[in-house]
Design a protein around this motif. Structure first.
Motif, PDB file in Angstrom:
ATOM      1  N   ARG A  75     -21.677   2.016  51.041  1.00  0.00           N
ATOM      2  CA  ARG A  75     -21.683   0.912  50.088  1.00  0.00           C
ATOM      3  C   ARG A  75     -20.384   0.117  50.063  1.00  0.00           C
ATOM      4  NH1 ARG A  75     -24.700   4.237  45.126  1.00  0.00           N
ATOM      5  NH2 ARG A  75     -26.829   4.072  45.980  1.00  0.00           N
ATOM      6  N   SER A  76     -19.376   0.543  50.834  1.00  0.00           N
ATOM      7  CA  SER A  76     -18.119  -0.202  50.853  1.00  0.00           C
ATOM      8  C   SER A  76     -18.242  -1.415  51.776  1.00  0.00           C
ATOM      9  CB  SER A  76     -16.971   0.692  51.329  1.00  0.00           C
ATOM     10  OG  SER A  76     -17.174   1.088  52.671  1.00  0.00           O
ATOM     11  N   LYS A  77     -17.386  -2.403  51.570  1.00  0.00           N
ATOM     12  CA  LYS A  77     -17.418  -3.611  52.379  1.00  0.00           C
ATOM     13  C   LYS A  77     -17.172  -3.261  53.842  1.00  0.00           C
ATOM     14  CE  LYS A  77     -15.410  -8.226  52.860  1.00  0.00           C
ATOM     15  NZ  LYS A  77     -14.379  -9.183  52.381  1.00  0.00           N
ATOM     16  N   ASP A  78     -18.068  -3.691  54.689  1.00  0.00           N
ATOM     17  CA  ASP A  78     -17.999  -3.411  56.127  1.00  0.00           C
ATOM     18  C   ASP A  78     -17.918  -1.913  56.415  1.00  0.00           C
ATOM     19  OD1 ASP A  78     -18.036  -6.150  56.739  1.00  0.00           O
ATOM     20  OD2 ASP A  78     -15.872  -6.304  56.428  1.00  0.00           O
ATOM     21  N   HIS A  79     -18.352  -1.106  55.442  1.00  0.00           N
ATOM     22  CA  HIS A  79     -18.391   0.353  55.569  1.00  0.00           C
ATOM     23  C   HIS A  79     -17.004   0.974  55.735  1.00  0.00           C
ATOM     24  CE1 HIS A  79     -22.607  -0.338  55.777  1.00  0.00           C
ATOM     25  NE2 HIS A  79     -22.567  -0.897  56.974  1.00  0.00           N
ATOM     26  N   GLY A  80     -15.973   0.271  55.280  1.00  0.00           N
ATOM     27  CA  GLY A  80     -14.627   0.824  55.321  1.00  0.00           C
ATOM     28  C   GLY A  80     -14.150   1.046  56.739  1.00  0.00           C
ATOM     29  N   ASP A  81     -13.182   1.927  56.898  1.00  0.00           N
ATOM     30  CA  ASP A  81     -12.612   2.201  58.215  1.00  0.00           C
ATOM     31  C   ASP A  81     -13.054   3.580  58.698  1.00  0.00           C
ATOM     32  OD1 ASP A  81     -11.117   1.675  60.484  1.00  0.00           O
ATOM     33  OD2 ASP A  81      -9.270   2.497  59.641  1.00  0.00           O
ATOM     34  N   TYR A  82     -14.320   3.919  58.439  1.00  0.00           N
ATOM     35  CA  TYR A  82     -14.784   5.254  58.788  1.00  0.00           C
ATOM     36  C   TYR A  82     -14.769   5.480  60.304  1.00  0.00           C
ATOM     37  CZ  TYR A  82     -19.299   4.101  60.860  1.00  0.00           C
ATOM     38  OH  TYR A  82     -20.275   3.655  61.708  1.00  0.00           O
ATOM     39  N   ALA A  83     -14.926   4.395  61.106  1.00  0.00           N
ATOM     40  CA  ALA A  83     -14.989   4.544  62.557  1.00  0.00           C
ATOM     41  C   ALA A  83     -13.699   5.133  63.116  1.00  0.00           C
ATOM     42  CB  ALA A  83     -15.276   3.198  63.220  1.00  0.00           C
ATOM     43  N   ALA A  84     -12.558   4.788  62.504  1.00  0.00           N
ATOM     44  CA  ALA A  84     -11.284   5.348  62.953  1.00  0.00           C
ATOM     45  C   ALA A  84     -11.259   6.855  62.708  1.00  0.00           C
ATOM     46  CB  ALA A  84     -10.125   4.666  62.229  1.00  0.00           C
ATOM     47  N   GLU A  85     -11.799   7.270  61.573  1.00  0.00           N
ATOM     48  CA  GLU A  85     -11.857   8.700  61.273  1.00  0.00           C
ATOM     49  C   GLU A  85     -12.835   9.408  62.206  1.00  0.00           C
ATOM     50  OE1 GLU A  85     -12.864  11.762  57.576  1.00  0.00           O
ATOM     51  OE2 GLU A  85     -12.516   9.626  57.169  1.00  0.00           O
ATOM     52  N   TYR A  86     -13.949   8.758  62.488  1.00  0.00           N
ATOM     53  CA  TYR A  86     -14.923   9.326  63.427  1.00  0.00           C
ATOM     54  C   TYR A  86     -14.241   9.589  64.776  1.00  0.00           C
ATOM     55  CZ  TYR A  86     -19.273   9.863  66.083  1.00  0.00           C
ATOM     56  OH  TYR A  86     -20.271  10.342  66.882  1.00  0.00           O
ATOM     57  N   LYS A  87     -13.489   8.627  65.238  1.00  0.00           N
ATOM     58  CA  LYS A  87     -12.783   8.768  66.517  1.00  0.00           C
ATOM     59  C   LYS A  87     -11.738   9.880  66.451  1.00  0.00           C
ATOM     60  CE  LYS A  87      -9.970   6.081  69.804  1.00  0.00           C
ATOM     61  NZ  LYS A  87      -9.477   4.720  70.144  1.00  0.00           N
ATOM     62  N   LYS A  88     -11.011   9.939  65.357  1.00  0.00           N
ATOM     63  CA  LYS A  88      -9.961  10.953  65.194  1.00  0.00           C
ATOM     64  C   LYS A  88     -10.537  12.359  65.216  1.00  0.00           C
ATOM     65  CE  LYS A  88      -6.114  12.196  62.141  1.00  0.00           C
ATOM     66  NZ  LYS A  88      -5.412  11.858  60.864  1.00  0.00           N
ATOM     67  N   ARG A  89     -11.758  12.503  64.721  1.00  0.00           N
ATOM     68  CA  ARG A  89     -12.385  13.826  64.647  1.00  0.00           C
ATOM     69  C   ARG A  89     -13.166  14.174  65.919  1.00  0.00           C
ATOM     70  NH1 ARG A  89     -12.739  16.180  59.545  1.00  0.00           N
ATOM     71  NH2 ARG A  89     -12.261  14.855  57.750  1.00  0.00           N
ATOM     72  N   SER A  90     -13.125  13.322  66.930  1.00  0.00           N
ATOM     73  CA  SER A  90     -13.953  13.512  68.119  1.00  0.00           C
ATOM     74  C   SER A  90     -13.605  14.798  68.871  1.00  0.00           C
ATOM     75  CB  SER A  90     -13.802  12.328  69.068  1.00  0.00           C
ATOM     76  OG  SER A  90     -14.512  12.578  70.274  1.00  0.00           O
ATOM     77  N   LEU A  91     -14.667  15.493  69.271  1.00  0.00           N
ATOM     78  CA  LEU A  91     -14.534  16.699  70.083  1.00  0.00           C
ATOM     79  C   LEU A  91     -14.537  16.382  71.570  1.00  0.00           C
ATOM     80  CD1 LEU A  91     -14.676  19.903  70.108  1.00  0.00           C
ATOM     81  CD2 LEU A  91     -17.158  19.630  70.178  1.00  0.00           C
ATOM     82  N   VAL A  92     -15.005  15.181  71.937  1.00  0.00           N
ATOM     83  CA  VAL A  92     -15.235  14.881  73.356  1.00  0.00           C
ATOM     84  C   VAL A  92     -14.243  13.881  73.948  1.00  0.00           C
ATOM     85  CG1 VAL A  92     -17.692  15.374  73.141  1.00  0.00           C
ATOM     86  CG2 VAL A  92     -16.891  13.021  72.833  1.00  0.00           C
ATOM     87  N   LEU A  93     -13.444  13.230  73.126  1.00  0.00           N
ATOM     88  CA  LEU A  93     -12.533  12.203  73.620  1.00  0.00           C
ATOM     89  C   LEU A  93     -11.590  12.775  74.689  1.00  0.00           C
ATOM     90  CD1 LEU A  93     -12.023   9.206  73.087  1.00  0.00           C
ATOM     91  CD2 LEU A  93     -10.262   9.874  71.447  1.00  0.00           C
ATOM     92  N   GLY A  94     -11.577  12.123  75.856  1.00  0.00           N
ATOM     93  CA  GLY A  94     -10.716  12.543  76.948  1.00  0.00           C
ATOM     94  C   GLY A  94     -11.283  13.664  77.798  1.00  0.00           C
ATOM     95  N   LYS A  95     -12.494  14.134  77.470  1.00  0.00           N
ATOM     96  CA  LYS A  95     -13.079  15.255  78.199  1.00  0.00           C
ATOM     97  C   LYS A  95     -14.164  14.797  79.165  1.00  0.00           C
ATOM     98  CE  LYS A  95     -12.204  18.729  74.623  1.00  0.00           C
ATOM     99  NZ  LYS A  95     -12.828  19.759  73.746  1.00  0.00           N
ATOM    100  N   ASN A  96     -14.464  15.657  80.133  1.00  0.00           N
ATOM    101  CA  ASN A  96     -15.585  15.431  81.027  1.00  0.00           C
ATOM    102  C   ASN A  96     -16.848  15.973  80.371  1.00  0.00           C
ATOM    103  OD1 ASN A  96     -14.193  14.235  83.267  1.00  0.00           O
ATOM    104  ND2 ASN A  96     -13.320  16.264  83.702  1.00  0.00           N
ATOM    105  N   VAL A  97     -17.916  15.194  80.447  1.00  0.00           N
ATOM    106  CA  VAL A  97     -19.172  15.569  79.783  1.00  0.00           C
ATOM    107  C   VAL A  97     -20.347  15.293  80.707  1.00  0.00           C
ATOM    108  CG1 VAL A  97     -18.254  15.080  77.484  1.00  0.00           C
ATOM    109  CG2 VAL A  97     -19.467  13.273  78.737  1.00  0.00           C
ATOM    110  N   ASP A  98     -21.490  15.889  80.365  1.00  0.00           N
ATOM    111  CA  ASP A  98     -22.747  15.539  81.002  1.00  0.00           C
ATOM    112  C   ASP A  98     -23.458  14.551  80.105  1.00  0.00           C
ATOM    113  OD1 ASP A  98     -22.485  17.215  83.229  1.00  0.00           O
ATOM    114  OD2 ASP A  98     -23.256  18.937  82.118  1.00  0.00           O
ATOM    115  N   VAL A  99     -23.818  13.388  80.632  1.00  0.00           N
ATOM    116  CA  VAL A  99     -24.520  12.363  79.869  1.00  0.00           C
ATOM    117  C   VAL A  99     -26.022  12.567  80.061  1.00  0.00           C
ATOM    118  CG1 VAL A  99     -24.931   9.906  79.552  1.00  0.00           C
ATOM    119  CG2 VAL A  99     -22.615  10.731  80.091  1.00  0.00           C
ATOM    120  N   ILE A 100     -26.724  12.801  78.945  1.00  0.00           N
ATOM    121  CA  ILE A 100     -28.161  13.070  78.980  1.00  0.00           C
ATOM    122  C   ILE A 100     -28.886  11.862  78.394  1.00  0.00           C
ATOM    123  CG2 ILE A 100     -29.983  14.653  78.261  1.00  0.00           C
ATOM    124  CD1 ILE A 100     -27.679  16.719  77.738  1.00  0.00           C
ATOM    125  N   PRO A 101     -29.598  11.080  79.200  1.00  0.00           N
ATOM    126  CA  PRO A 101     -30.250   9.858  78.709  1.00  0.00           C
ATOM    127  C   PRO A 101     -31.361  10.168  77.706  1.00  0.00           C
ATOM    128  CG  PRO A 101     -30.154   9.904  81.115  1.00  0.00           C
ATOM    129  CD  PRO A 101     -29.826  11.278  80.636  1.00  0.00           C
TER     130      PRO A 101
END
Length: 333
Positions: free
Chosen positions: A264-290
């Motif tokens: 309900r916040s304007k533009d949904h706040g800055d939650y995306a930055a927190e989402y990125k900060k909490r990422s388990l996969v950033l910088g890692k090699n992964v299998d992409v499953i379509p």
């Protein structure tokens, strides 16, 4: 006052005063009912699993160690301005399925269905979601976004993920490990999946916007008796190792508090930055499953965009921002 209302009113009284004894006469006077109605309500609550102690000369008391989710129990932690229609069940087939039926019948945004167990819990890509009695917490929310294109439904899932992490942290100790997000919809804690999120929606064929969306969130609060099934024991975990008084009510209420604060916040706040900060996969090699199947491809996660898309680079050097599908993290050989 009807028996059902007596039971609900008694639960409110007990939840606000856990550990305190009330005489039958005191309860009857407070609720404006008969002593017989009080006894019936106590008996019904006990049948629902509530540990209510009865001592001669002292009366009745709800054990402080009780951990059963209820609208009355959540009320202690919910923000007063949320204006939600909360419905709590002991068991349902699927909270998402039930809420989608109500959405199709015209239910309003802010309708929330919560269950202690599901017999047909749903996961992403057609999978089932293990939802045993007494150990988990299963929540679905009805949203009717204003002019949100269907392709932006990913935001609802990612908002839910951030809110789930914040809710989990309310029952952890300061020195405990922090929960992390495996793109796009799983929460991991101590290397195990403890939360799964599935967002389902209906789209307007006229303008391509969402008519409604139903994010469903399943929390593994405790380990099931006997452990997780063999097919899940390597991946699934629990938020808490032992029972914690009121943990389910706190997690459920704080999840709703944080989710709607973002939504309900304007533009949904800055939650995306927190989402990125909490990422388990950033910088890692992964299998992409379509989505819908197809060939799995190995890639490296380069970034998470402002819209919470996943920027990956495949082995052939091509780059792509993923907004659907899922990724799997596995050790390098």
């Amino acid at each position: 006052m009807k028996t059902k209302n007596t039971k609900e009113a008694l639960l409110v009284l007990f939840e606000k005063n856990k550990g305190r004894f009330f005489s039958g006469e005191e309860i009857a006077e407070t609720l404006s009912v008969s002593r017989a109605a009080v006894w019936k309500a106590v008996k019904s609550l006990r049948e629902d699993g509530y540990a209510i102690e009865a001592l001669k000369g002292k009366g009745y008391s709800l054990s402080p160690d009780t951990d059963i989710v209820s609208a009355q129990g959540m009320a202690k932690y919910l923000k007063s301005d949320l204006d939600l229609d909360l419905v709590v069940f002991d068991e349902v087939t699927s909270t998402n399925t039930l809420l989608k039926e109500r959405a199709a019948a015209g239910a309003q945004e802010g309708t929330v269905i919560i269950a202690n167990s599901q017999t047909g819990g749903k996961g992403r890509m057609g999978r089932s979601f293990y939802s045993p009695l007494n150990t988990g917490l299963y929540i679905s929310i009805l949203l009717r976004p204003d002019s949100m294109p269907a392709q932006e439904a990913l935001k609802i899932t990612t908002m839910s993920a951030v809110a789930a992490c914040r809710a989990i942290e309310t029952v952890l100790l300061p020195e405990d490990e922090r929960p992390q997000i495996k793109w796009v919809n799983d929460i991991f804690y101590h290397g195990k999946k403890v939360v799964g999120i599935l967002t389902e929606a209906s789209m307007s064929m006229e303008n391509g916007n969402l008519e409604y969306a139903v994010p469903g969130i399943g929390f593994n609060v405790y380990t099931p008796e006997g452990g997780f099934p063999d097919e899940l024991k390597e991946i699934a975990g629990a938020i808490l190792p032992d029972r914690v008084p009121d943990a389910k009510n706190r997690i459920a209420a704080e999840f709703l508090n944080h989710f709607f604060a973002i939504y309900r916040s304007k533009d949904h706040g800055d939650y995306a930055a927190e989402y990125k900060k909490r990422s388990l996969v950033l910088g890692k090699n992964v299998d992409v499953i379509p989505t819908g199947g197809g060939k799995t491809r190995r890639a490296k996660v380069l970034d998470i965009t402002e819209d919470c898309g996943l920027l990956v680079e495949f082995k052939d050097g091509t780059k792509e921002v993923l907004s659907s599908g899922e990724v799997s993290v596995r050790p390098e050989k």
